[in-house]
Design a protein around this motif. Structure first.
Motif, PDB file in Angstrom:
ATOM      1  N   ASP A 224     -16.156  67.847  69.573  1.00 38.97           N
ATOM      2  CA  ASP A 224     -16.955  68.984  69.122  1.00 38.97           C
ATOM      3  C   ASP A 224     -17.681  68.604  67.838  1.00 38.97           C
ATOM      4  O   ASP A 224     -17.061  68.422  66.792  1.00 38.97           O
ATOM      5  N   LYS A 225     -18.999  68.442  67.912  1.00 35.53           N
ATOM      6  CA  LYS A 225     -19.770  68.032  66.737  1.00 35.53           C
ATOM      7  C   LYS A 225     -19.769  69.073  65.621  1.00 35.53           C
ATOM      8  O   LYS A 225     -20.151  68.784  64.489  1.00 35.53           O
ATOM      9  N   THR A 226     -19.340  70.295  65.916  1.00 35.71           N
ATOM     10  CA  THR A 226     -19.288  71.337  64.885  1.00 35.71           C
ATOM     11  C   THR A 226     -17.929  71.383  64.198  1.00 35.71           C
ATOM     12  O   THR A 226     -17.685  72.251  63.370  1.00 35.71           O
ATOM     13  N   CYS A 227     -17.039  70.420  64.561  1.00 34.97           N
ATOM     14  CA  CYS A 227     -15.691  70.384  63.982  1.00 34.97           C
ATOM     15  C   CYS A 227     -15.495  69.062  63.257  1.00 34.97           C
ATOM     16  O   CYS A 227     -14.907  68.122  63.801  1.00 34.97           O
ATOM     17  N   PRO A 228     -15.978  68.952  62.012  1.00 29.70           N
ATOM     18  CA  PRO A 228     -15.929  67.673  61.296  1.00 29.70           C
ATOM     19  C   PRO A 228     -14.610  67.386  60.592  1.00 29.70           C
ATOM     20  O   PRO A 228     -14.460  66.332  59.957  1.00 29.70           O
ATOM     21  N   GLU A 229     -13.635  68.314  60.659  1.00 33.34           N
ATOM     22  CA  GLU A 229     -12.399  68.112  59.905  1.00 33.34           C
ATOM     23  C   GLU A 229     -11.671  66.855  60.370  1.00 33.34           C
ATOM     24  O   GLU A 229     -11.747  66.473  61.533  1.00 33.34           O
ATOM     25  N   PRO A 230     -10.955  66.207  59.454  1.00 38.42           N
ATOM     26  CA  PRO A 230     -10.211  65.000  59.819  1.00 38.42           C
ATOM     27  C   PRO A 230      -9.129  65.302  60.846  1.00 38.42           C
ATOM     28  O   PRO A 230      -8.697  66.434  61.011  1.00 38.42           O
ATOM     29  N   ALA A 231      -8.677  64.250  61.530  1.00 40.85           N
ATOM     30  CA  ALA A 231      -7.534  64.385  62.445  1.00 40.85           C
ATOM     31  C   ALA A 231      -6.343  64.886  61.650  1.00 40.85           C
ATOM     32  O   ALA A 231      -6.219  64.585  60.468  1.00 40.85           O
ATOM     33  N   PRO A 232      -5.446  65.675  62.239  1.00 44.47           N
ATOM     34  CA  PRO A 232      -5.346  65.943  63.682  1.00 44.47           C
ATOM     35  C   PRO A 232      -5.991  67.247  64.123  1.00 44.47           C
ATOM     36  O   PRO A 232      -5.506  67.865  65.057  1.00 44.47           O
ATOM     37  N   ALA A 238     -12.837  62.892  64.062  1.00 43.98           N
ATOM     38  CA  ALA A 238     -11.814  61.975  63.569  1.00 43.98           C
ATOM     39  C   ALA A 238     -10.674  61.798  64.566  1.00 43.98           C
ATOM     40  O   ALA A 238     -10.038  60.749  64.629  1.00 43.98           O
ATOM     41  N   ALA A 239     -10.417  62.820  65.373  1.00 40.84           N
ATOM     42  CA  ALA A 239      -9.316  62.753  66.324  1.00 40.84           C
ATOM     43  C   ALA A 239      -9.580  61.762  67.447  1.00 40.84           C
ATOM     44  O   ALA A 239      -8.645  61.281  68.087  1.00 40.84           O
ATOM     45  N   VAL A 240     -10.845  61.434  67.685  1.00 38.27           N
ATOM     46  CA  VAL A 240     -11.185  60.540  68.798  1.00 38.27           C
ATOM     47  C   VAL A 240     -11.832  59.238  68.314  1.00 38.27           C
ATOM     48  O   VAL A 240     -12.269  58.423  69.120  1.00 38.27           O
ATOM     49  N   ALA A 241     -11.895  59.033  67.000  1.00 36.85           N
ATOM     50  CA  ALA A 241     -12.570  57.849  66.457  1.00 36.85           C
ATOM     51  C   ALA A 241     -11.777  56.581  66.726  1.00 36.85           C
ATOM     52  O   ALA A 241     -10.551  56.553  66.611  1.00 36.85           O
ATOM     53  N   ASN A 242     -12.491  55.517  67.081  1.00 34.99           N
ATOM     54  CA  ASN A 242     -11.870  54.224  67.302  1.00 34.99           C
ATOM     55  C   ASN A 242     -12.743  53.150  66.663  1.00 34.99           C
ATOM     56  O   ASN A 242     -13.941  53.084  66.921  1.00 34.99           O
ATOM     57  N   PHE A 243     -12.145  52.309  65.818  1.00 35.04           N
ATOM     58  CA  PHE A 243     -12.896  51.256  65.143  1.00 35.04           C
ATOM     59  C   PHE A 243     -12.812  49.971  65.952  1.00 35.04           C
ATOM     60  O   PHE A 243     -11.739  49.584  66.420  1.00 35.04           O
ATOM     61  N   SER A 244     -13.942  49.273  66.083  1.00 36.78           N
ATOM     62  CA  SER A 244     -13.983  48.067  66.907  1.00 36.78           C
ATOM     63  C   SER A 244     -13.174  46.930  66.301  1.00 36.78           C
ATOM     64  O   SER A 244     -12.560  46.147  67.016  1.00 36.78           O
TER      65      SER A 244
END
Length: 270
Positions: A224-232, A238-244
């Motif tokens: 959800d692009k309107t939900c910028p809060e950090p995980a969790p 942030a909840a779905v971010a993955n660094f290469s």
């Protein structure tokens, strides 16, 4: 020796091909020849890494990572992941160039970058044999993302065979030229004191490097692009971010290290 080296991974032992070259260096080379070859080939390694960076960056900038459908559609997330992966490789080539530069600088020689990139692309890599792994001339282009360009990436990163000899000239894989450098450092001609000519504090510092940035992160799924809060927070980016670039993609506590000994130089090569 720097404190950071105490927690770095141990240097792997030489293989059979490496031992043969080290024996030849010990018995047939002079100390002056060993130092000259070491400096020359560290500069070549720097130029090899420098030559690859525009290839990856050109392809990276051909990818649209901000389509209107992002992050809802599979294709938009695929494009974003492709971009983050390619950028992570470009950043790693910058790391390799920095490590080779630190080793060369520690030997008292200033790394040369200006006017050291290849001429017009398509281009071979400095010191590489004329032919690539497909036995065709190695001509690496600046090009947009495509299956053909992915093959050129593979030509750059082609792994050395287990019994591939270290090669200073006419090498076929990047691993061979670094094995050649490693063998020279491992010879009896090279001493810890040789790496004290360029002061550590004037080298590129570990704090100057980060493997990840906004350009190397991608979502594993829609969010959800309107939900910028950090995980969790549920459905946040942030909840779905993955660094290469993962933390285990390098040896030791820091990917970028300064050099003050043979061991540190070998750890940087590793």
């Amino acid at each position: 020796m720097s404190d950071a080296s105490n927690s770095s991974d141990p240097v792997r032992p030489l293989n059979e091909a490496d031992h043969r070259l080290v024996k030849e260096i010990n018995e047939q080379w002079t100390r002056e020849q060993a130092l000259s070859e070491l400096k020359d080939h560290l500069q070549i390694a720097i130029e090899v890494e420098l030559a690859t960076i525009p290839i990856y960056l050109y392809t990276y900038y051909s990818i649209n990572r901000t389509p209107d459908s992002f992050p809802e559609s599979d294709i938009s997330r695929f494009a974003d992941k492709a971009g983050s992966t390619i950028m992570s490789v470009a950043v790693e080539e910058m790391l390799h160039m920095s490590l080779a530069s630190n080793i060369l600088y520690s030997l008292g020689q200033q790394p040369e970058l200006y006017l050291k990139s290849p001429g017009p692309y398509p281009s071979n890599l400095p010191g590489h044999s004329k032919l690539g792994p497909d036995h065709k001339p190695l001509a690496l282009p600046l090009s947009k993302l495509s299956l053909e360009q992915m093959w050129h990436f593979l030509e750059i990163e082609y792994p050395a065979k287990a019994d591939a000899p270290p090669e200073g000239k006419n090498w076929q894989t990047i691993g061979q030229i670094y094995a050649y450098i490693r063998c020279i450092i491992s010879s009896e001609h090279i001493k810890d004191s040789d790496f004290h000519k360029g002061r550590e504090k004037h080298q590129i510092q570990p704090t100057n490097y980060s493997p990840n940035s906004i350009d190397t992160v991608h979502p594993e799924r829609s969010f959800d692009k309107t939900c910028p809060e950090p995980a969790p927070a549920k459905n946040s980016a942030a909840a779905v971010a993955n660094f290469s670039s993962q933390e285990n993609s390098h040896a030791g506590p820091s990917a970028l290290m300064t050099i003050d000994s043979c061991e540190r130089a070998l750890q940087a090569i590793q």
